[in-house]
Design a protein around this motif. Structure first.
Motif, PDB file in Angstrom:
ATOM      1  N   HIS A  79     129.145  97.610  65.803  1.00  0.00           N
ATOM      2  CA  HIS A  79     130.367  96.852  65.570  1.00  0.00           C
ATOM      3  C   HIS A  79     131.516  97.439  66.359  1.00  0.00           C
ATOM      4  O   HIS A  79     131.605  98.641  66.546  1.00  0.00           O
ATOM      5  CB  HIS A  79     130.718  96.858  64.076  1.00  0.00           C
ATOM      6  CG  HIS A  79     129.808  95.994  63.268  1.00  0.00           C
ATOM      7  ND1 HIS A  79     128.535  96.385  62.934  1.00  0.00           N
ATOM      8  CD2 HIS A  79     129.976  94.758  62.752  1.00  0.00           C
ATOM      9  CE1 HIS A  79     127.954  95.420  62.244  1.00  0.00           C
ATOM     10  NE2 HIS A  79     128.814  94.419  62.115  1.00  0.00           N
ATOM     11  N   SER A  80     132.401  96.566  66.799  1.00  0.00           N
ATOM     12  CA  SER A  80     133.626  97.019  67.446  1.00  0.00           C
ATOM     13  C   SER A  80     134.513  97.639  66.385  1.00  0.00           C
ATOM     14  O   SER A  80     134.696  97.068  65.313  1.00  0.00           O
ATOM     15  CB  SER A  80     134.344  95.837  68.094  1.00  0.00           C
ATOM     16  OG  SER A  80     135.722  96.097  68.145  1.00  0.00           O
ATOM     17  N   THR A  83     137.952  95.353  66.225  1.00  0.00           N
ATOM     18  CA  THR A  83     137.956  94.035  65.596  1.00  0.00           C
ATOM     19  C   THR A  83     137.029  93.965  64.393  1.00  0.00           C
ATOM     20  O   THR A  83     137.120  93.035  63.598  1.00  0.00           O
ATOM     21  CB  THR A  83     137.478  92.955  66.582  1.00  0.00           C
ATOM     22  OG1 THR A  83     136.122  93.246  66.938  1.00  0.00           O
ATOM     23  CG2 THR A  83     138.324  92.945  67.822  1.00  0.00           C
ATOM     24  N   HIS A  85     134.118  93.134  64.635  1.00  0.00           N
ATOM     25  CA  HIS A  85     133.093  92.142  64.972  1.00  0.00           C
ATOM     26  C   HIS A  85     131.785  92.818  65.371  1.00  0.00           C
ATOM     27  O   HIS A  85     131.794  93.921  65.914  1.00  0.00           O
ATOM     28  CB  HIS A  85     133.554  91.277  66.141  1.00  0.00           C
ATOM     29  CG  HIS A  85     134.666  90.351  65.775  1.00  0.00           C
ATOM     30  ND1 HIS A  85     135.088  89.348  66.605  1.00  0.00           N
ATOM     31  CD2 HIS A  85     135.436  90.267  64.681  1.00  0.00           C
ATOM     32  CE1 HIS A  85     136.076  88.693  66.035  1.00  0.00           C
ATOM     33  NE2 HIS A  85     136.315  89.233  64.865  1.00  0.00           N
ATOM     34  N   THR A  89     127.290  89.480  68.495  1.00  0.00           N
ATOM     35  CA  THR A  89     127.942  88.177  68.375  1.00  0.00           C
ATOM     36  C   THR A  89     128.991  87.999  69.464  1.00  0.00           C
ATOM     37  O   THR A  89     129.078  86.947  70.107  1.00  0.00           O
ATOM     38  CB  THR A  89     128.631  88.062  67.000  1.00  0.00           C
ATOM     39  OG1 THR A  89     127.801  88.679  66.023  1.00  0.00           O
ATOM     40  CG2 THR A  89     128.896  86.628  66.644  1.00  0.00           C
ATOM     41  N   ASP A  90     129.787  89.043  69.663  1.00  0.00           N
ATOM     42  CA  ASP A  90     130.812  88.970  70.704  1.00  0.00           C
ATOM     43  C   ASP A  90     130.182  88.695  72.066  1.00  0.00           C
ATOM     44  O   ASP A  90     130.654  87.847  72.825  1.00  0.00           O
ATOM     45  CB  ASP A  90     131.578  90.306  70.780  1.00  0.00           C
ATOM     46  CG  ASP A  90     132.683  90.383  69.736  1.00  0.00           C
ATOM     47  OD1 ASP A  90     132.934  89.354  69.076  1.00  0.00           O
ATOM     48  OD2 ASP A  90     133.280  91.457  69.576  1.00  0.00           O
ATOM     49  N   THR A  93     129.179  85.290  72.524  1.00  0.00           N
ATOM     50  CA  THR A  93     130.325  84.412  72.764  1.00  0.00           C
ATOM     51  C   THR A  93     130.785  84.479  74.212  1.00  0.00           C
ATOM     52  O   THR A  93     131.126  83.463  74.813  1.00  0.00           O
ATOM     53  CB  THR A  93     131.509  84.838  71.864  1.00  0.00           C
ATOM     54  OG1 THR A  93     131.018  85.044  70.547  1.00  0.00           O
ATOM     55  CG2 THR A  93     132.598  83.793  71.854  1.00  0.00           C
TER      56      THR A  93
ATOM     57  N   LYS C 189     136.244  91.159  55.861  1.00  0.00           N
ATOM     58  CA  LYS C 189     135.554  90.448  56.942  1.00  0.00           C
ATOM     59  C   LYS C 189     136.144  89.042  57.096  1.00  0.00           C
ATOM     60  O   LYS C 189     136.418  88.584  58.191  1.00  0.00           O
ATOM     61  CB  LYS C 189     134.066  90.380  56.611  1.00  0.00           C
ATOM     62  CG  LYS C 189     133.187  89.959  57.767  1.00  0.00           C
ATOM     63  CD  LYS C 189     131.731  90.208  57.384  1.00  0.00           C
ATOM     64  CE  LYS C 189     130.748  89.396  58.200  1.00  0.00           C
ATOM     65  NZ  LYS C 189     130.984  89.372  59.619  1.00  0.00           N
ATOM     66  N   THR C 192     139.751  88.844  58.568  1.00  0.00           N
ATOM     67  CA  THR C 192     139.901  89.270  59.960  1.00  0.00           C
ATOM     68  C   THR C 192     140.306  88.102  60.841  1.00  0.00           C
ATOM     69  O   THR C 192     141.175  88.225  61.699  1.00  0.00           O
ATOM     70  CB  THR C 192     138.579  89.877  60.468  1.00  0.00           C
ATOM     71  OG1 THR C 192     138.308  91.031  59.700  1.00  0.00           O
ATOM     72  CG2 THR C 192     138.679  90.262  61.916  1.00  0.00           C
ATOM     73  N   ASP C 193     139.698  86.943  60.619  1.00  0.00           N
ATOM     74  CA  ASP C 193     140.108  85.785  61.413  1.00  0.00           C
ATOM     75  C   ASP C 193     140.289  84.521  60.570  1.00  0.00           C
ATOM     76  O   ASP C 193     140.200  83.406  61.089  1.00  0.00           O
ATOM     77  CB  ASP C 193     139.153  85.551  62.590  1.00  0.00           C
ATOM     78  CG  ASP C 193     137.709  85.756  62.199  1.00  0.00           C
ATOM     79  OD1 ASP C 193     137.420  85.680  60.994  1.00  0.00           O
ATOM     80  OD2 ASP C 193     136.878  85.976  63.095  1.00  0.00           O
TER      81      ASP C 193
END
Lengths: 337, 296, 528
Positions: A79-80, A83, A85, A89-90, A93, C189, C192-193
Motif C-alpha cells: 500500500h502507498s 494515499t 491505496h 489497484t493504482d 488505474t 478507507k 479517503t476518497d
C-alpha cells in the motif's frame, strides 16, 4: 518450442525475484521515515509511530521483506503510505494511459520510420541519406524531457494549437473504461469528438516518446534495404524487368518487416522506462508520473511496484520478440533450443 | 611466433589508421561527430578560462539581474540567481564528461571480464553469468534511479550508481558474443596445447579481438550515458547546487517556462549536441572498425 | 529588448486566440450558474478530515465539511458555525457548545451532538492529522453529548488555546462513516476518497490526482452569503503540477484562479489585462533551524555569527520583494507578537565578533544546509546562505533531501545537519502554537529539529500556555519572544506574501491569515 517457453518462463521468475531483491534493497539503503511524511509536519512522535505500525514499518527489515514477497505471491504490491491505496489497484488505474502512449509512439515510429529508412537506402550516400542518418542519430541524442518542453512551448504556449498537458481537459469526462485507454475507449463508444480531443492531448507526448524508436527503425530499415538492394535475387528480378518501385515496395518491405518488429519490441521496455520523463513533462496520468510523484514523497511501495511492472512488461516483450523470431525464422529457433 | 605476431600488426595498424582517416574524411556525419566531440572535450578542458565569469558556477549571486533574456552581455541570458547561463552551461561540460566516463568505465570494467569469462569458459559459468546479466538488463534504469532518489535523495553520485547498475550487462553480451566463437579457433587451441594458462590466453588472444567492438560501443555509450545522466538531473538526481548540471538546469528552468525560454533551451542544446557528437562518431567508428555489425 | 518583443509576441498570440476577452470556457457553466475552477499543484490523496491536512486537502475539507466554528477574515476571527454559541467555565476546563438546529448532513441526517462527540472521539482515537492539537488536553471520555444540541468538553487541564483549534475539527456523519468501517478502521478507507459532511459543497467527481469536482449544496443549511442568484453551481479543483501550464490555463480562461506560482509569474500576471493578483501578508515563517546540540552550531556564538552574517536582503530578492522579514520568532499576525529589539540583521562586523568567540574564529569549515528536495525557493535561499557565509570563510554544503529522510536525519541531534530549511504555518493565531515549537517538548517533531534545550524557556512556555488572564498571557509571550531570539536556535528569515492570481470576474475572495499558504475558502466565492 513448448520446452523453450517453459524454460523462459522459469527464467523470468528467477529474474523477477532478483528484481524484487534489488528494488527492496535500494528502497532501504538510507534511513528514511516515510511515516513522518504521511503524518504531516505537526505530528508528534507517537502519531508517526501509529502510522509506522499500521504499515508494518516498525518491523525488522527481513520481516518486512518476507511480508512483501508473501504479498507479491498473492498479487498484492503493498500500500502507498501517502494515499493508503493498494499499489496494484493504482497501477491498474494508471497503466492503460502509459500503454496508450507507448503504443501510439510505436505506431508513429513504424509508420514514419520504415518509409524514411527505405528512402534513405535507395538514395544511399546522397543528401537524403545523410540527412536521414543525422536524423536517425539525432532521435537517439535528443533529451526527451527537453524536446518535450520545447514542443509544449511552441505548439501549446506560442501557437496555442494543442492543449497544455494531461490526457483530457476537465471539460471532457473520460469515457466509461473498457480498455482504460481513452483513445481506444472513445472509439469503442463511437465518440469521435472525444477521440479527437484525446488525440490532441496524446500527440505531442507520443511523438516525443517515439523519437528514439523512430531513429532505430530508420536505421534498421536503411540497413535492411541496402542489403536487399544488393541481394542476388533483386539483381535477378531487375534483370527480369521488375520495376524498381515494385522491388522497393514489396520485396524489401517484406524483408525489413521482421527486424523492424523485433526492434520495436525490444524498444518497448525502454519506452516504458522513459515514460518517467515524458509523463512528467506532459502531466500524463500514467505509471511514470505515478512513480515520480511517489518518489518525491519517498513512498517506496509504489516506486517498487512500478519498477516491477515495467520489468515484467519488458521481459514479456522480449519473450514475445524471441517467440516471433523463433516462429518466423527457423535458424533462431534451432539456436534457442 | 609471438614476436612476429606483435610486429606484423604494427605495420598494419599504421596503414589502417591512414585508411580510417581517409574514410572519416569522406563521411560528413562522422566528421560532424568528431568535430562536436572535439569541441566538447575542449570546453571541458579550458572552460573555466574562457567563460565570462567562472564564479557564477560556484554560488555567486546577482539577484538584481535575474532571468534576463539573451543579450550581448549574457549571450545565453541569465538564470533565477542572476548567473550567466553561458558560464554555467560551459562549466557543466566537465560534470557531464565525468559522469559519462564513469558510467561507461564502470560498465566496461565490470562487463568485459564477465563477458570474456562467459564466452571463454562456457558451460555453467556462462549460464550463471548470462542469467545475471539478463536479470539486470530488465531493470528499468530510470525507475530504479527514482527509487534511489526516494531513498537517498538527490546527488549526482547516486545517479551514477543507478546507471552503472543497469549499464554493464550490455558489455557482457557484446563481449560474450565476440569471445564465444574464438573459443574453438585453432590459434586458441594451439596456445592451450603449448601450455599457456587460461589467464594468458584471455589476455593475449581473446581480449585484443574484442577491442574494436568495445571501442565502438564505448563511444556510443558515452553519449547515451551523458543523456541518461541528464535525464536523472531532470528528475532530481542532479548535481548539488550551486554546481551546474545540464539536466538539473532544465529541471529548474521548467518553472520559468514559457517566458524564460532561453533558460531551458541552451542546456538542452548542449546535451543534444554532445550526445549527437558521440553517437555520430560511434556510428562512423562502427562502419570502419566493425563493418559486419553495422546495422540495428 | 528581446524580452519586450517576446512579451508583445506572446500577448499578440493570446489576443489572436481571443484569450483575454473570452470568458471562461462553456464547460464551467451549468445552466445559468457558473462553476469556479481553481488550480494548484498539490493533489488531495486523503480527504479524511481526521487523518490529514495540508493546503489543498483542507481547502476541500473546508468545502465539504463544517466545524463547530470557523476562521474568517483578516485579521482572523473565529465565528460560530455548527455551534451557534459556546461558553467556558471560570476554571477554563469545561467548554459547552450549543448547536444550531437546522444543520443536516448531505444525506439528510441531522448534525447533532452525537455527531460532534463521535467526530472528536474519532479524531483523538485515530491519532493522526489533527489529533496533536487536542490530545494532550482532551480524552475521548471527556466529550459528552448532554442533549441533541449541546456538547460538553471537559479538558484535563485549563487550556486557553482550545477554541483556536476547534475550527479545524470537522464534523463527520457517524452513521455513514461507521456503515463503511472495515477492520475497525472507523471508516478511514471510506473517507479517503468519499465524504460524509454537512458543508456547502458535496462531491460530484473525485479524481484526487487530477480533478475534484464539487457541487454546491442548493439548500445548504446556512444559506449562501452571495445570495442564491449568484451562487455558483460548484467548484472544481484542478491539479496542474507545474506552474507554467497552470499559468497558461489561467490566461486561456480554462481556470479562474491559481496559486503556487513563482514570484516572476505573479509579477507578470499582475500586469496582464483581465487578471488580478491578490497579495497578502504571509504567516508562514521561513526559518533555518540550527542543530543546537551537535556540531559547530551547538555553540551559541557560532549560531549568532551565522544569524548576523545572513544577507536578509537577498532573501527578499529571491521572492522578488513579495515577502516581509521577520522581526520576531512569531509571525506578525500572531496574537502577542512584538518586534523583538536587537533582532539580527545583516552586519558582518557583529558576525565576525561573534565568530571570534568560537573555535572557528577564522572560519575554514564546511557546514550543511539541508532543504526539502524539489522546493525551489528553499534551494535558492540555500544559495543565498552559501553566498552570505563566504565572507566568514565558512563553506556551505547545500543539500536536497526527500522530506522523510530529512526528518529521519534531523530528528536525531547526533545526525542532524547544522542548518535545515523549514517552513511552518501555525495552525492558529494562539501564540502557544509557535512558542511551543521552541520548547524542549518539541524534540522529535518536524519543527523541533533545532533540539533546543532551555529549561528556563520551557517553564515560560508552560506558564504562558495555561495563563487564563489575556493581558498577563501576552506579556509572558513578549518575554518568550525575546528569550527565543537570545537562544538563537534558528535563523529567522521571512514570511512570503500569500498570493493568488484570478480572473477579474472572480468575486467574494476573502483572505484569512490562519489558513495555509494557498488555501482558499470557497464558500463566499462566485464567478460573476
Amino acid at each position: 518450442m513448448i520446452r523453450f517457453i517453459v524454460r523462459r518462463l522459469g527464467l523470468m521468475l528467477l529474474m523477477l525475484s532478483g528484481l524484487v531483491v534489488i528494488t527492496f534493497l535500494v528502497s532501504n539503503v538510507a534511513p528514511s521515515d516515510p511515516a513522518a511524511l504521511a503524518a504531516g509536519p505537526d505530528a508528534t512522535p507517537d502519531m508517526i509511530a501509529t502510522i509506522r505500525h499500521e504499515y508494518g514499518l516498525d518491523r525488522p527489515l527481513p520481516v518486512q521483506f518476507l511480508r512483501y514477497v508473501a504479498g507479491l505471491a498473492r498479487g498484492d504490491l503493498g500500500h502507498s503510505i501517502v494515499t493508503g491505496h493498494a499499489v496494484a489497484t493504482d497501477l491498474a488505474t494508471f497503466l492503460p494511459a502509459t500503454l496508450e502512449l507507448v503504443l501510439l509512439g510505436m505506431l508513429i515510429a513504424v509508420a514514419l520510420g520504415m518509409p524514411l529508412g527505405m528512402w534513405a537506402a535507395v538514395r544511399r550516400d546522397r543528401a537524403v541519406d545523410h540527412v536521414a542518418r543525422i536524423f536517425a542519430v539525432s532521435g537517439m541524442a535528443l533529451p526527451e524531457f527537453w524536446i518535450g518542453l520545447l514542443l509544449l512551448l511552441v505548439f501549446s504556449g506560442w501557437l496555442g494549437w494543442l492543449p497544455i498537458g494531461g490526457q483530457l481537459s476537465i471539460a471532457d469526462a473520460p469515457p466509461a473504461p473498457i480498455t482504460g485507454m481513452v483513445l481506444v475507449d472513445a472509439l469503442l463508444h463511437g465518440r469521435l469528438a472525444l477521440f479527437w480531443a484525446a488525440l490532441r492531448h496524446a500527440i505531442l507526448p507520443a511523438v516525443v516518446i517515439s523519437l528514439p524508436a523512430l531513429a532505430s527503425v530508420v536505421r534498421v530499415n536503411r540497413a535492411e534495404m541496402i542489403e536487399v538492394l544488393h541481394a542476388d535475387y533483386i539483381t535477378a528480378a531487375r534483370a527480369h524487368g521488375v520495376s524498381r518501385a515494385r522491388i522497393v515496395g514489396i520485396l524489401a518491405l517484406k524483408n525489413a518487416m521482421l527486424p523492424t518488429l523485433a526492434m520495436i519490441g525490444l524498444r518497448f521496455g525502454w519506452m516504458l522506462g522513459s515514460t518517467v520523463l515524458v509523463e512528467t513533462v506532459f502531466d500524463w496520468p500514467g505509471i511514470g508520473l505515478y512513480a515520480v510523484n511517489s518518489a518525491v514523497s519517498s513512498d517506496f511501495k509504489p516506486v517498487m511496484g512500478t519498477t516491477l511492472i515495467i520489468g515484467v512488461l519488458f521481459m514479456v516483450a522480449n519473450l514475445l520478440v524471441d517467440l516471433a523470431y523463433g516462429l518466423l525464422d527457423p535458424r533462431v529457433r534451432e539456436a534457442g533450443e | 611466433m609471438r614476436a612476429a605476431a606483435a610486429r606484423a600488426p604494427r605495420g598494419r595498424s599504421l596503414r589502417r589508421l591512414r585508411f580510417v582517416a581517409w574514410v572519416v574524411g569522406r563521411n560528413p556525419p562522422t566528421m560532424l561527430g568528431l568535430g562536436l566531440v572535439a569541441v566538447f572535450l575542449l570546453l571541458a578542458a579550458i572552460g573555466p578560462w574562457i567563460v565570462p565569469d567562472a564564479r557564477d558556477a560556484v554560488g555567486a549571486m546577482h539577484l538584481g539581474s535575474k532571468l534576463l533574456p539573451p543579450s550581448w552581455a549574457h549571450w545565453f541570458g541569465t538564470d533565477e540567481m542572476g548567473d550567466d547561463i553561458l558560464t554555467r552551461v560551459v562549466l557543466a561540460t566537465r560534470t557531464s564528461l565525468w559522469v559519462g566516463l564513469t558510467i561507461t568505465g564502470i560498465a566496461i570494467v565490470v562487463g568485459t571480464p564477465l563477458g570474456i569469462a562467459a564466452g571463454y569458459f562456457g558451460g555453467r559459468v556462462r549460464s550463471v553469468i548470462m542469467r545475471a546479466t539478463d536479470m539486470f538488463l530488465c531493470v528499468p534504469g530510470l525507475v530504479l534511479a527514482l527509487a534511489i532518489v526516494a531513498a537517498l535523495g538527490p546527488g549526482i553520485l547516486h545517479g551514477v550508481v543507478a546507471l552503472a547498475i543497469v549499464w554493464w550487462p550490455g558489455y557482457v553480451r557484446l563481449i560474450e558474443a565476440k569471445a564465444l566463437p574464438l573459443r574453438g579457433e585453432p590459434f586458441v587451441d594451439a596456445a592451450r596445447t603449448m601450455g599457456s594458462s587460461d589467464l594468458r590466453i584471455l589476455l593475449t588472444h581473446i581480449l585484443p579481438n574484442c577491442v574494436s567492438p568495445l571501442v565502438v560501443k564505448a563511444s556510443m555509450d558515452m553519449g547515451m550515458a551523458i543523456l541518461a545522466a541528464a535525464s536523472l538531473g531532470f528528475i532530481g538526481l542532479g548535481a548539488k547546487p550551486p554546481a551546474p548540471e545540464w539536466g538539473a538546469m532544465i529541471s529548474t528552468a521548467r518553472s520559468y517556462m514559457p517566458d524564460s525560454w532561453w533558460y531551458s533551451l541552451f542546456p538542452g542544446l548542449f546535451i543534444f549536441l554532445t550526445v549527437l557528437g558521440f553517437n555520430l562518431l560511434g556510428d562512423g567508428l562502427r562502419d570502419i572498425l566493425d563493418p559486419r555489425s553495422a546495422r540495428g | 529588448m528581446r524580452r519586450r518583443n517576446f512579451l508583445i509576441a506572446s500577448s499578440a498570440a493570446a489576443a489572436a486566440a481571443g484569450l483575454h476577452t473570452q470568458p471562461a470556457d462553456a464547460f464551467v457553466r451549468e445552466g445559468k450558474r457558473k462553476v469556479l475552477v481553481f488550480s494548484g499543484g498539490q493533489p488531495v490523496p486523503v480527504l479524511d478530515p481526521h487523518v490529514k491536512y495540508d493546503y489543498s486537502t483542507r481547502m476541500m475539507q473546508q468545502s465539504i465539511y463544517d466545524a463547530l466554528a470557523k476562521y474568517v477574515d483578516n485579521p482572523a476571527r473565529i465565528v460560530p458555525w455548527l455551534a451557534k454559541s459556546w461558553e467556558s467555565s471560570p476554571d477554563g476546563k469545561t467548554w459547552t457548545f450549543h448547536l444550531v438546529e437546522n444543520a443536516t448532513f448531505h444525506n439528510g441526517d441531522p448534525v447533532d451532538a452525537e455527531a460532534v462527540r463521535f467526530s472528536y472521539e474519532r479524531g483523538l482515537k485515530l491519532n493522526k492529522g489533527v489529533a496533536w492539537m487536542l490530545k494532550d488536553h482532551l480524552d475521548p471520555s471527556g466529550i459528552k453529548a448532554a442533549d441533541p444540541h449541546t456538547v460538553v468538553f471537559t479538558l484535563k487541564s485549563a487550556f486557553p488555546g482550545f477554541l483556536s483549534f476547534v475550527p479545524w475539527w470537522f464534523i463527520v456523519n457517524p452513521k455513514e462513516v461507521m456503515a463503511h468501517a472495515v477492520n475497525g478502521d472507523m471508516g478511514q478507507k471510506y473517507l479517503t476518497d468519499h465524504a460524509a459532511g454537512s458543508g456547502p459543497f458535496k462531491i460530484r467527481r473525485w479524481d484526487p490526482q487530477a480533478v475534484m469536482d464539487l457541487q454546491a449544496v442548493a439548500n445548504y443549511w446556512k444559506g449562501w452569503p452571495e445570495g442564491d442568484a449568484n451562487r455558483p453551481a460548484g467548484v472544481i479543483y484542478q491539479v496542474i503540477r507545474e506552474p507554467a501550464p497552470r499559468k497558461a490555463a489561467l490566461l486561456r480562461g480554462q481556470v479562474d484562479m491559481v496559486t503556487d506560482m513563482t514570484p516572476q509569474d505573479y509579477d507578470q500576471l499582475a500586469k496582464t489585462a483581465g487578471i488580478k493578483v491578490s497579495s497578502n501578508p504571509g504567516m508562514t515563517p521561513f526559518t533555518i533551524m540550527m542543530n543546537t546540540q551537535h556540531g559547530p552550531t551547538a555553540d551559541l556564538n557560532f549560531r549568532k555569527a551565522l544569524a548576523w552574517a545572513m544577507d536578509y536582503k537577498a532573501f527578499l530578492q529571491v521572492e522578488n520583494g513579495a515577502a516581509k522579514l521577520m522581526d520576531s520568532p512569531f509571525p506578525n499576525a500572531m496574537a502577542g507578537h512584538i518586534a523583538v529589539p536587537d533582532m539580527p540583521h545583516h552586519d558582518l562586523e557583529k558576525a565576525r565578533a561573534y565568530l571570534a568567540k568560537t573555535k572557528w574564529a577564522k572560519g575554514g569549515l564546511t557546514i550543511d544546509y539541508v532543504y526539502v528536495a524539489g522546493l525551489e525557493v528553499e534551494r535558492q535561499l540555500g544559495l543565498a546562505v552559501l553566498s552570505s557565509l563566504q565572507p566568514l570563510n565558512i563553506k556551505v554544503n547545500v543539500q536536497a533531501m526527500p522530506w522523510p529522510q530529512l526528518v529521519a536525519r534531523g530528528s536525531n541531534p547526533q545526525t542532524g545537519p547544522a542548518m535545515i530549511a523549514v517552513y511552518v504555518t501555525p495552525v492558529s493565531t494562539d501564540p502557544d502554537v509557535v512558542a511551543s515549537q521552541y520548547a524542549s517538548s518539541a524534540a522529535g517533531r518536524y519543527w523541533g529539529m533545532h533540539h533546543l534545550s532551555d529549561p528556563g524557556l520551557d517553564k515560560m512556555v508552560e506558564t504562558a500556555r495555561l495563563e487564563t488572564d489575556p493581558t498577563k498571557r501576552m506579556a509572558l509571550y513578549a518575554e518568550i519572544q525575546k528569550r527565543i531570539v537570545a537562544d538563537q536556535p534558528a535563523i529567522f528569515g521571512m514570511m512570503e506574501d500569500r498570493r493568488w492570481a484570478m480572473r477579474d470576474d472572480v468575486r467574494g475572495f476573502v483572505f484569512c491569515p490562519v489558513r495555509l499558504t494557498g488555501e482558499v475558502d470557497f464558500y463566499p466565492m462566485w464567478v460573476a
